[in-house]
Enzyme design. Structure first.
Site, PDB file in Angstrom:
ATOM      1  N   HIS A  63     -10.554  19.015 -21.117  1.00 28.88           N
ATOM      2  CA  HIS A  63     -11.332  17.831 -20.750  1.00 28.88           C
ATOM      3  C   HIS A  63     -12.814  18.042 -21.043  1.00 28.88           C
ATOM      4  O   HIS A  63     -13.461  17.215 -21.700  1.00 28.88           O
ATOM      5  CB  HIS A  63     -11.126  17.534 -19.262  1.00 28.88           C
ATOM      6  CG  HIS A  63     -11.793  16.276 -18.805  1.00 28.88           C
ATOM      7  ND1 HIS A  63     -11.170  15.052 -18.806  1.00 28.88           N
ATOM      8  CD2 HIS A  63     -13.061  16.050 -18.351  1.00 28.88           C
ATOM      9  CE1 HIS A  63     -12.004  14.129 -18.363  1.00 28.88           C
ATOM     10  NE2 HIS A  63     -13.160  14.705 -18.077  1.00 28.88           N
ATOM     11  N   GLU A  64     -13.345  19.165 -20.577  1.00 30.55           N
ATOM     12  CA  GLU A  64     -14.768  19.430 -20.767  1.00 30.55           C
ATOM     13  C   GLU A  64     -15.110  19.715 -22.233  1.00 30.55           C
ATOM     14  O   GLU A  64     -16.184  19.355 -22.706  1.00 30.55           O
ATOM     15  CB  GLU A  64     -15.207  20.612 -19.885  1.00 30.55           C
ATOM     16  CG  GLU A  64     -15.083  20.360 -18.394  1.00 30.55           C
ATOM     17  CD  GLU A  64     -15.934  19.194 -17.926  1.00 30.55           C
ATOM     18  OE1 GLU A  64     -16.946  18.877 -18.575  1.00 30.55           O
ATOM     19  OE2 GLU A  64     -15.575  18.576 -16.900  1.00 30.55           O
ATOM     20  N   HIS A  67     -15.855  16.480 -23.987  1.00 34.38           N
ATOM     21  CA  HIS A  67     -17.234  16.039 -23.783  1.00 34.38           C
ATOM     22  C   HIS A  67     -18.192  16.859 -24.652  1.00 34.38           C
ATOM     23  O   HIS A  67     -19.100  16.319 -25.279  1.00 34.38           O
ATOM     24  CB  HIS A  67     -17.635  16.208 -22.310  1.00 34.38           C
ATOM     25  CG  HIS A  67     -16.892  15.313 -21.361  1.00 34.38           C
ATOM     26  ND1 HIS A  67     -16.655  13.980 -21.624  1.00 34.38           N
ATOM     27  CD2 HIS A  67     -16.339  15.557 -20.142  1.00 34.38           C
ATOM     28  CE1 HIS A  67     -15.993  13.446 -20.613  1.00 34.38           C
ATOM     29  NE2 HIS A  67     -15.777  14.383 -19.706  1.00 34.38           N
TER      30      HIS A  67
END
Length: 340
Positions: free
Chosen positions: A21-22, A25
């Site tokens: 997820h990170e 980003h």
């Protein structure tokens, strides 16, 4: 030993899901020119750090996820490459990328699961003794073409058509046998676990292509479950007993770990889809809410007052924490954790 296995499996699942997820980003922030100050693996005290270019890459003591620190994301910054200085559409791409990577992770791990267990096909391997399928003459090698005149594409569509059928009504099953089509009329039955069945076992296929297709199919099916869950929420059919917090998830991971690595991967895919899906919901403090504010900025031609937006996210965060505490308490009671 079981507790140690649970701990290792839980750390592995949480670390992979949150890191993907990170990383989503992070990679898109870099691509659109946002300055990234730090990319961290883990949380808490720093145990290792290396700086490359303008970004610090850290490993921290608690292996329960990670984070991306972007310039100007949570504070005022005059840097032209800060988060709030780039176009709103670029910021939307950065925010959406986290959930996108969760879906990609799910496809990857569910493709591995599909390869390990094999992808069920529409060809019958065997019929169960005394089952409706055996009683009417369906045999191994038959290829299911239609159920109730509805075209069958894959095993999932067979399961869906059978599950959606009325067990009190006859079912028409069309098969391909030795180049000829044959129709069978049978009455499905209810299994011990309350499923509608006709008693067929499919052959399975193991190949790279079928496994990739399986990864996409399983991801799509799980996403449909998420939408069904939202429908149930609006119909008032969901309570805290139907939700799981960190305690419940860890317990479930521990149970899956008892049955092998494939089960852990399957659960990882499900959790990753959950995280990606719910993060995109337009609820304060979640990525979906930030996307709404960014679209409003595009429509209005100017940003929402940061203090007002921050207050809304803060209230949403408090409500999420309260919900998490309630669900965690429910998990503890449900699994009798305090009695162990």
């Amino acid at each position: 030993m079981i507790q140690l296995l649970t701990a290792i499996a839980a750390v592995f699942v949480f670390l992979m899901v949150i890191l993907f997820h990170e990383f989503g980003h992070f990679i898109i922030a870099k691509a659109v020119g946002i300055k990234v100050n730090e990319f961290s693996i883990g949380m808490g005290p720093k145990i290792f750090q290396r700086e490359k270019g303008e970004t610090k890459y850290s490993v921290r003591a608690l292996p329960i996820g990670g984070y991306v620190s972007m310039e100007g994301e949570d504070e005022n910054s005059n840097d032209p490459r800060s988060f709030n200085k780039v176009p709103a559409i670029s910021r939307i791409a950065v925010v959406v990328a986290g959930a996108t990577m969760n879906f990609i992770l799910a496809i990857l791990v569910l493709s591995i699961v599909s390869f390990n267990i094999g992808m069920p096909t529409t060809t019958v391997l065997e019929t169960l003794e005394g089952s409706p399928a055996e009683n009417v003459g369906i045999k191994n090698g038959d290829v299911i073409l239609n159920i109730n005149d509805k075209h069958i594409r894959n095993w999932d569509s067979i399961v869906n058509e059978i599950n959606n059928s009325n067990p009190d009504e006859d079912m028409k099953v069309t098969v391909l046998r030795n180049g000829d089509t044959k129709d069978f009329i049978l009455r499905p039955e209810i299994s011990k676990d309350n499923r509608v069945i006709i008693g067929i076992v499919p052959t399975s296929q193991k190949s790279f292509i079928s496994s990739i297709k399986g990864g996409f199919q399983k991801t799509g099916s799980m996403l449909m479950l998420m939408f069904d869950f939202i429908k149930m929420v609006f119909r008032g059919k969901v309570s805290t007993k139907d939700l799981s917090g960190p305690v419940g998830v860890i317990y479930t991971i521990g149970e899956a770990a008892k049955y092998g690595f494939t089960n852990i991967l399957y659960l990882m895919g499900f959790i990753s889809i959950n995280l990606g899906f719910f993060n995109l919901l337009p609820l304060p403090a979640l990525d979906g809410s930030r996307i709404v504010f960014l679209f409003l900025e595009i429509v209005r031609g100017k940003a929402i007052d940061p203090e007002k937006e921050g207050f809304i996210h803060f209230v949403g965060f408090i409500l999420l924490i309260l919900l998490m505490l309630t669900v965690t308490y429910s998990d503890i009671i449900r699994f009798n954790i305090l009695r162990r």
